[in-house]
Design an enzyme around this catalytic site. Structure first.
Site, PDB file in Angstrom:
ATOM      1  N   THR A  94      -2.787   1.826  -4.477  1.00 32.11           N
ATOM      2  CA  THR A  94      -3.157   3.106  -3.870  1.00 32.11           C
ATOM      3  C   THR A  94      -4.492   3.594  -4.410  1.00 32.11           C
ATOM      4  O   THR A  94      -4.904   3.230  -5.517  1.00 32.11           O
ATOM      5  CB  THR A  94      -2.072   4.172  -4.144  1.00 32.11           C
ATOM      6  OG1 THR A  94      -2.465   5.402  -3.535  1.00 32.11           O
ATOM      7  CG2 THR A  94      -1.881   4.401  -5.634  1.00 32.11           C
ATOM      8  N   LYS A 121      -9.690  -3.159  -2.831  1.00 32.16           N
ATOM      9  CA  LYS A 121      -8.307  -3.571  -2.571  1.00 32.16           C
ATOM     10  C   LYS A 121      -8.173  -5.090  -2.478  1.00 32.16           C
ATOM     11  O   LYS A 121      -7.208  -5.671  -2.983  1.00 32.16           O
ATOM     12  CB  LYS A 121      -7.778  -2.900  -1.303  1.00 32.16           C
ATOM     13  CG  LYS A 121      -7.512  -1.413  -1.481  1.00 32.16           C
ATOM     14  CD  LYS A 121      -6.781  -0.815  -0.293  1.00 32.16           C
ATOM     15  CE  LYS A 121      -6.409   0.643  -0.560  1.00 32.16           C
ATOM     16  NZ  LYS A 121      -5.630   1.240   0.545  1.00 32.16           N
ATOM     17  N   ASP A 136      -1.227  -0.587   6.217  1.00 29.94           N
ATOM     18  CA  ASP A 136      -1.301  -0.064   7.579  1.00 29.94           C
ATOM     19  C   ASP A 136      -2.675   0.439   7.998  1.00 29.94           C
ATOM     20  O   ASP A 136      -2.895   0.680   9.166  1.00 29.94           O
ATOM     21  CB  ASP A 136      -0.303   1.081   7.748  1.00 29.94           C
ATOM     22  CG  ASP A 136      -0.810   2.372   7.131  1.00 29.94           C
ATOM     23  OD1 ASP A 136      -1.396   2.297   6.046  1.00 29.94           O
ATOM     24  OD2 ASP A 136      -0.630   3.437   7.743  1.00 29.94           O
ATOM     25  N   ASP A 153       0.871  -1.171   0.000  1.00 31.85           N
ATOM     26  CA  ASP A 153       0.000   0.000   0.000  1.00 31.85           C
ATOM     27  C   ASP A 153       0.914   1.229   0.000  1.00 31.85           C
ATOM     28  O   ASP A 153       1.994   1.197   0.587  1.00 31.85           O
ATOM     29  CB  ASP A 153      -0.886   0.005   1.241  1.00 31.85           C
ATOM     30  CG  ASP A 153      -1.724   1.268   1.330  1.00 31.85           C
ATOM     31  OD1 ASP A 153      -2.510   1.518   0.419  1.00 31.85           O
ATOM     32  OD2 ASP A 153      -1.551   2.000   2.318  1.00 31.85           O
ATOM     33  N   LYS A 154       0.511   2.306  -0.694  1.00 30.95           N
ATOM     34  CA  LYS A 154       1.407   3.471  -0.798  1.00 30.95           C
ATOM     35  C   LYS A 154       1.403   4.319   0.467  1.00 30.95           C
ATOM     36  O   LYS A 154       2.413   4.426   1.158  1.00 30.95           O
ATOM     37  CB  LYS A 154       1.024   4.342  -2.005  1.00 30.95           C
ATOM     38  CG  LYS A 154       1.936   5.576  -2.159  1.00 30.95           C
ATOM     39  CD  LYS A 154       1.520   6.441  -3.325  1.00 30.95           C
ATOM     40  CE  LYS A 154       0.316   7.299  -2.987  1.00 30.95           C
ATOM     41  NZ  LYS A 154       0.632   8.413  -2.038  1.00 30.95           N
TER      42      LYS A 154
END
Length: 642
Positions: A483, A511, A530, A326-327
């Protein structure tokens, strides 16, 4: 052993003899069986009740057979008693268990030492000085602290609570949590964790979590979960132990039949072969092969900031084909930062930052925070602004030293009909192509203003992210980025990090589908994220890795947690996984291979050549195999993950 006639015959010596001395081995043998052997018998009953015979059943079978036969010989059956073999077998098996448990407890204690890092008392700041305390503070047991209490942490002291710094400035050693030896600067607004060490200045910390909810308490819970979980290799070892029970029974039965046919006149030799087969087959090393490695691996990981919640996740990590990051908050810090400053003629970059920071000082926008942080990093003074005004959706304005300064978006420049200098216009256009946010610093009242400079702001890429990507690609692993940002922003970040696969403009609910799409061709995907939005993707992935700074939801969805917000923990996880699995495989081969060779020897296949393995020698060999497995597991401690 001194009074055993069997041992005396083997060594060719005679021991003390007196009336009734022939019963001494039996008395001692029974005492050893009752004191040291019944634990195996009870364990065997527990295994049989669940219809899952294993190590305890095999040991119990061997010692019960040895006890029964020796009692029979003592009371008149012709043959050689096994009292000293029985006592030796029980002692060696107990020794093996002691080696196993001491090693396991050692691994657990390495983590338990975290709890000792917490001080017992804290200096609470409340203005009510207690006897012996400093003015304005009183000493209180940490267990009595509550959320909202403020504590004073002096230089060199351990921080007693998880909380936020409300005053003071210092360097803090957080290596217990992150594995990084470098101290971290802390000032008002920064978070601190219990157990970390305050190195320099004094800090006043406001408690934000109860003692049971601290980072250390979380680490201990995660490790306990990992140590209670079972991996595929552990399940395989358990099944192998169950199979070995039936193999041992079959081998013992075949040995009994074969030697009854070959040596029908020597029942003591026949029974000795049967007992030896049962002793040799004890899966002691097999039972130790996996749990000890797993315990050491979780301990090693925790000391390096890798918290393993699921053993199977650690075991499966080595099979990863694709790492999907994930960005925001993972590869980037999740906050805005200044990436470029361009000044017009007559003004330098520090001057542009000084003007912008002065106006932004009263703003609450992330761009303002980024500008102020950049000014402080460069040692630029932040002047006091007057007549501050927020321009809704366009920027902020104010008066600095009697001059109007505006920090605004390109829209403000267009509205005022301003033409930035060519170099600034070019830099702004390039920054926008790269997905950065651009603001202009404008001097003067709207009707007679000019552009003094340009500042480009972007989501700050973690300095460790590029190293993590390089390390993964060196392993031959595909690296992709996920993202919800625009493709332009995503591609700019990916290009900087050397990531080719970019999945952008993905809604939170999409996602998990993005992970599933990567899995369609059979690839095993490790998802690293996160946030709450990442939880479904973490659960969908073959291995979910949560950045420790993330939310509790993300952590609960992950099998592995990186205590520090450092993507380099991902290649470290892969190293730990591959080395752990290699050690497990070596131990399994040693434990199983030992039995494959030893059982035929115990059955007496080499007896025609004068090679006979006694029950006692079988116990010794079993102990040696256990020690080899334990020592091989200890080698895992020497692995360097970084």
């Amino acid at each position: 052993m001194v009074f055993s006639t069997g041992l005396q015959e083997i060594v060719g010596a005679s021991g003390p003899r007196f009336a009734g001395s022939q019963y001494i081995p039996a008395i001692f043998g029974v005492a050893v069986f009752v004191y040291g052997g019944l634990v195996f018998v009870r364990g065997a009953f527990a295994e049989l009740r669940t219809r899952r015979p294993g190590m305890m059943t095999l040991i119990a079978l061997a010692i019960v057979v040895a006890l029964g036969y020796s009692l029979a010989v003592t009371f008149g059956l012709h043959g050689m008693d096994f009292w000293w073999e029985l006592a030796t077998l029980i002692t060696i098996m107990l020794l093996g268990h002691w080696i196993e448990m001491s090693a396991v407890m050692g691994a657990q204690n390495a983590l338990g030492e975290l709890a000792t890092l917490l001080p017992d008392t804290a200096e609470v700041v409340d203005g009510d000085a207690a006897a012996g305390g400093s003015a304005g503070t009183r000493s209180v047991p940490v267990a009595q602290l509550r959320v909202g209490d403020r504590v004073l942490v002096r230089p060199g002291a351990s921080i007693p609570v998880d909380g936020v710094v409300v005053s003071g400035r210092s360097e803090v050693d957080e290596s217990l949590l992150t594995g990084e030896s470098a101290s971290v600067a802390k000032e008002a607004g920064a978070s601190v964790v219990a157990g970390s060490v305050n190195r320099s200045g004094s800090l006043t910390v406001e408690m934000t979590k109860e003692p049971d909810d601290t980072a250390i308490a979380g680490i201990m819970r995660l490790v306990e979960e990992a140590q209670a979980s079972r991996s595929g290799a552990q399940l395989l070892a358990d099944r192998a132990a169950g199979w070995l029970f039936f193999v041992a029974l079959a081998s013992a039965a075949a040995t009994l039949v074969a030697w009854l046919v070959l040596r029908p006149a020597d029942p003591s030799f026949v029974l000795e072969r049967v007992v030896t087969v049962l002793i040799i087959a004890c899966p002691h090393a097999l039972g130790l092969a996996i749990p000890l490695v797993a315990q050491i691996a979780t301990s090693l990981g925790a000391r390096n900031g890798l918290l393993v919640r699921s053993r199977s996740a650690l075991e499966d990590a080595r099979l990863t084909d694709v790492v999907l990051f994930d960005k925001t908050g993972t590869l980037t810090a999740g906050r805005q930062g200044v990436v470029e400053v361009m000044a017009a003629d007559g003004v330098d970059e520090e001057g542009v930052l000084e003007l912008a920071a002065g106006v932004e000082a009263d703003a609450e926008h992330p761009i303002g925070a980024a500008v102020i942080a950049a000014a402080r990093e460069r040692g630029v003074a932040v002047r006091r602004v007057e007549q501050f005004q927020a321009l809704q959706g366009r920027g902020v304005t104010g008066v600095l030293s009697g001059e109007r300064v505006t920090v605004g978006s390109p829209r403000v420049v267009a509205e005022r009909g301003l033409r930035p200098p060519a170099a600034i216009a070019e830099a702004a256009e390039r920054a926008q192509r790269e997905g950065n946010t651009v603001v202009f610093v404008i001097i003067g009242e709207p009707e007679r203003s000019r552009v003094a400079g340009m500042i480009a702001v972007a989501d700050v890429v973690r300095p460790e992210s590029e190293a993590a990507v390089v390390a993964l690609r060196r392993r031959g692993i595909r690296v992709a980025m996920l993202t919800g940002d625009s493709r332009q922003v995503a591609r700019a970040v990916a290009a900087r990090l050397g990531i080719d696969e970019v999945i952008a403009e993905v809604l939170p609910e999409q996602k998990a589908s993005a992970v599933a799409e990567l899995q369609k061709d059979g690839s095993r995907v490790m998802m690293v994220g996160d946030g709450v939005n990442d939880a479904p993707a973490l659960a969908q992935a073959d291995v979910g890795v949560a950045i420790g700074a993330g939310t509790d939801v993300a952590i609960e969805s992950a099998g592995i947690v990186l205590a520090a917000s450092d993507p380099r923990g991902v290649p470290m996880t892969l190293t730990l996984s591959s080395r752990t699995y290699r050690t497990m495989t070596q131990n399994l081969w040693w434990a199983a291979g030992y039995n494959i060779v030893a059982i035929p020897l115990a059955a007496g296949v080499l007896e025609p050549f004068g090679v006979v393995v006694s029950p006692a020698l079988g116990a010794v060999l079993m102990s040696v195999s256990t020690i080899v497995v334990a020592l091989n597991a200890q080698l895992l401690r020497r692995v360097r993950l970084a």
